[in-house]
Design a protein around this motif. Structure first.
Motif, PDB file in Angstrom:
ATOM      1  N   ASP A 191      -5.501   3.593  -2.451  1.00 18.83           N
ATOM      2  CA  ASP A 191      -5.782   3.212  -3.832  1.00 18.83           C
ATOM      3  C   ASP A 191      -5.091   1.890  -4.156  1.00 18.83           C
ATOM      4  O   ASP A 191      -4.028   1.587  -3.627  1.00 18.83           O
ATOM      5  CB  ASP A 191      -5.288   4.283  -4.806  1.00 18.83           C
ATOM      6  CG  ASP A 191      -6.059   5.589  -4.685  1.00 18.83           C
ATOM      7  OD1 ASP A 191      -7.271   5.527  -4.410  1.00 18.83           O
ATOM      8  OD2 ASP A 191      -5.449   6.657  -4.860  1.00 18.83           O
ATOM      9  N   VAL A 192      -5.707   1.135  -5.044  1.00 20.60           N
ATOM     10  CA  VAL A 192      -5.105  -0.106  -5.521  1.00 20.60           C
ATOM     11  C   VAL A 192      -5.645  -0.371  -6.921  1.00 20.60           C
ATOM     12  O   VAL A 192      -6.813  -0.101  -7.204  1.00 20.60           O
ATOM     13  CB  VAL A 192      -5.412  -1.293  -4.563  1.00 20.60           C
ATOM     14  CG1 VAL A 192      -6.893  -1.561  -4.456  1.00 20.60           C
ATOM     15  CG2 VAL A 192      -4.666  -2.543  -4.998  1.00 20.60           C
ATOM     16  N   ASP A 193      -4.785  -0.856  -7.797  1.00 20.43           N
ATOM     17  CA  ASP A 193      -5.195  -1.194  -9.151  1.00 20.43           C
ATOM     18  C   ASP A 193      -6.336  -2.213  -9.124  1.00 20.43           C
ATOM     19  O   ASP A 193      -6.276  -3.211  -8.394  1.00 20.43           O
ATOM     20  CB  ASP A 193      -3.999  -1.768  -9.910  1.00 20.43           C
ATOM     21  CG  ASP A 193      -4.347  -2.228 -11.301  1.00 20.43           C
ATOM     22  OD1 ASP A 193      -4.395  -1.379 -12.199  1.00 20.43           O
ATOM     23  OD2 ASP A 193      -4.583  -3.445 -11.467  1.00 20.43           O
ATOM     24  N   ALA A 194      -7.372  -1.975  -9.911  1.00 28.45           N
ATOM     25  CA  ALA A 194      -8.577  -2.808  -9.871  1.00 28.45           C
ATOM     26  C   ALA A 194      -8.287  -4.263 -10.223  1.00 28.45           C
ATOM     27  O   ALA A 194      -8.823  -5.192  -9.588  1.00 28.45           O
ATOM     28  CB  ALA A 194      -9.633  -2.234 -10.813  1.00 28.45           C
ATOM     29  N   PHE A 195      -7.439  -4.482 -11.222  1.00 31.29           N
ATOM     30  CA  PHE A 195      -7.130  -5.863 -11.620  1.00 31.29           C
ATOM     31  C   PHE A 195      -6.321  -6.571 -10.542  1.00 31.29           C
ATOM     32  O   PHE A 195      -6.598  -7.729 -10.199  1.00 31.29           O
ATOM     33  CB  PHE A 195      -6.364  -5.868 -12.944  1.00 31.29           C
ATOM     34  CG  PHE A 195      -5.952  -7.245 -13.385  1.00 31.29           C
ATOM     35  CD1 PHE A 195      -6.896  -8.165 -13.822  1.00 31.29           C
ATOM     36  CD2 PHE A 195      -4.615  -7.629 -13.357  1.00 31.29           C
ATOM     37  CE1 PHE A 195      -6.522  -9.448 -14.220  1.00 31.29           C
ATOM     38  CE2 PHE A 195      -4.233  -8.896 -13.755  1.00 31.29           C
ATOM     39  CZ  PHE A 195      -5.181  -9.817 -14.188  1.00 31.29           C
ATOM     40  N   LYS A 196      -5.328  -5.886  -9.982  1.00 34.36           N
ATOM     41  CA  LYS A 196      -4.515  -6.492  -8.925  1.00 34.36           C
ATOM     42  C   LYS A 196      -5.374  -6.776  -7.690  1.00 34.36           C
ATOM     43  O   LYS A 196      -5.196  -7.798  -7.008  1.00 34.36           O
ATOM     44  CB  LYS A 196      -3.345  -5.578  -8.570  1.00 34.36           C
ATOM     45  CG  LYS A 196      -2.261  -5.498  -9.643  1.00 34.36           C
ATOM     46  CD  LYS A 196      -1.129  -4.601  -9.203  1.00 34.36           C
ATOM     47  CE  LYS A 196       0.081  -4.693 -10.127  1.00 34.36           C
ATOM     48  NZ  LYS A 196      -0.195  -4.209 -11.472  1.00 34.36           N
ATOM     49  N   LYS A 197      -6.287  -5.882  -7.392  1.00 33.17           N
ATOM     50  CA  LYS A 197      -7.211  -6.091  -6.268  1.00 33.17           C
ATOM     51  C   LYS A 197      -8.045  -7.350  -6.508  1.00 33.17           C
ATOM     52  O   LYS A 197      -8.193  -8.187  -5.604  1.00 33.17           O
ATOM     53  CB  LYS A 197      -8.112  -4.873  -6.113  1.00 33.17           C
ATOM     54  CG  LYS A 197      -9.211  -5.031  -5.074  1.00 33.17           C
ATOM     55  CD  LYS A 197     -10.080  -3.773  -5.014  1.00 33.17           C
ATOM     56  CE  LYS A 197     -11.229  -3.942  -4.030  1.00 33.17           C
ATOM     57  NZ  LYS A 197     -12.064  -2.705  -3.936  1.00 33.17           N
ATOM     58  N   ILE A 228       0.849  -1.197   0.000  1.00 37.23           N
ATOM     59  CA  ILE A 228       0.000   0.000   0.000  1.00 37.23           C
ATOM     60  C   ILE A 228       0.881   1.243   0.000  1.00 37.23           C
ATOM     61  O   ILE A 228       1.761   1.381   0.846  1.00 37.23           O
ATOM     62  CB  ILE A 228      -0.942   0.018   1.213  1.00 37.23           C
ATOM     63  CG1 ILE A 228      -1.888  -1.186   1.166  1.00 37.23           C
ATOM     64  CG2 ILE A 228      -1.733   1.322   1.272  1.00 37.23           C
ATOM     65  CD1 ILE A 228      -2.779  -1.314   2.401  1.00 37.23           C
ATOM     66  N   VAL A 229       0.635   2.139  -0.948  1.00 40.05           N
ATOM     67  CA  VAL A 229       1.361   3.403  -1.033  1.00 40.05           C
ATOM     68  C   VAL A 229       0.477   4.516  -0.480  1.00 40.05           C
ATOM     69  O   VAL A 229      -0.669   4.682  -0.912  1.00 40.05           O
ATOM     70  CB  VAL A 229       1.751   3.730  -2.487  1.00 40.05           C
ATOM     71  CG1 VAL A 229       2.457   5.080  -2.557  1.00 40.05           C
ATOM     72  CG2 VAL A 229       2.631   2.634  -3.065  1.00 40.05           C
ATOM     73  N   LEU A 230       1.025   5.263   0.474  1.00 38.28           N
ATOM     74  CA  LEU A 230       0.299   6.366   1.093  1.00 38.28           C
ATOM     75  C   LEU A 230       1.206   7.585   1.213  1.00 38.28           C
ATOM     76  O   LEU A 230       2.438   7.452   1.226  1.00 38.28           O
ATOM     77  CB  LEU A 230      -0.186   5.977   2.496  1.00 38.28           C
ATOM     78  CG  LEU A 230      -1.303   4.935   2.600  1.00 38.28           C
ATOM     79  CD1 LEU A 230      -1.511   4.538   4.060  1.00 38.28           C
ATOM     80  CD2 LEU A 230      -2.601   5.442   1.990  1.00 38.28           C
TER      81      LEU A 230
END
Length: 201
Positions: free
Chosen positions: A161-167, A119-121
């Protein structure tokens, strides 16, 4: 790969910046191609003395953090050489989530492929989580991938945030092999058609 569930666990504070893959898993342990058994060697040079005894001041050797499932880290985590053994070791130790202001690209990608959520914050939010992690074993964070939220021990909620495909892949437990096998019928159909139309190949 197992499905990624909502994670509630102890977070270990590791504020050091530029923790590279050789620090995560030293090159001497790269002889294996097995994904299991590397957890004991995670952060080996920071974690152990030359005689194999534990360094008392290293965070994962402290009683409060021996069962940590989350790492709150300094900037540029996972830099250095592109060794997949690094996420293997992290996962085998029991850590399922790493939070930082930034990750090396290859390490970041390898985490998702091995069931770890990076997770990047922004720095101010990582600093807040770092302080929460410093409270020890009684301060448990919750990482909700579905909702894309981290809840601190005090109940403060931080969105990420997280990429939809990776999620999707994490939630469904899909690695590259699983994704390929899901297309097995289409692949077999293509091969049959190709064999019929080009039997000389």
């Amino acid at each position: 790969m197992e499905k990624y569930q909502k994670l509630t666990g102890i977070a270990a504070p590791m504020p050091l910046i530029n923790i590279d893959t050789d620090m995560i898993i030293p090159k001497v342990f790269l002889k294996t191609i097995k994904r299991s058994g590397l957890g004991v060697n995670l952060f080996a040079e920071m974690r152990y003395n030359d005689d194999g005894s534990e360094k008392d001041d290293f965070v994962l050797n402290q009683p409060a953090y021996r069962d940590a499932e989350i790492i709150v880290a300094g900037d540029n985590f996972g830099c250095g050489s592109s060794r997949e053994h690094a996420p293997w070791a992290i996962k085998d130790f029991g850590v399922r989530c790493v939070v930082s202001t930034g990750f090396a690209d290859i390490f970041f990608s390898n985490c998702f492929k091995n069931g770890i959520l990076p997770i990047v914050l922004p720095k101010e939010q990582v600093d807040l989580l770092m302080k929460d992690a410093e409270k020890g074993a009684n301060a448990r964070m919750t990482v909700d991938l579905e909702a894309q939220e981290i809840t601190t021990s005090d109940g403060e909620v931080i969105a990420f945030d997280v990429d939809a495909f990776k999620k999707h892949c994490l939630l469904e437990g899909l690695d590259d092999i699983s994704l390929t096998l899901a297309k097995a019928d289409a692949i077999q159909s293509f091969e049959q058609q190709a064999q019929q139309s080009r039997p000389w190949v």
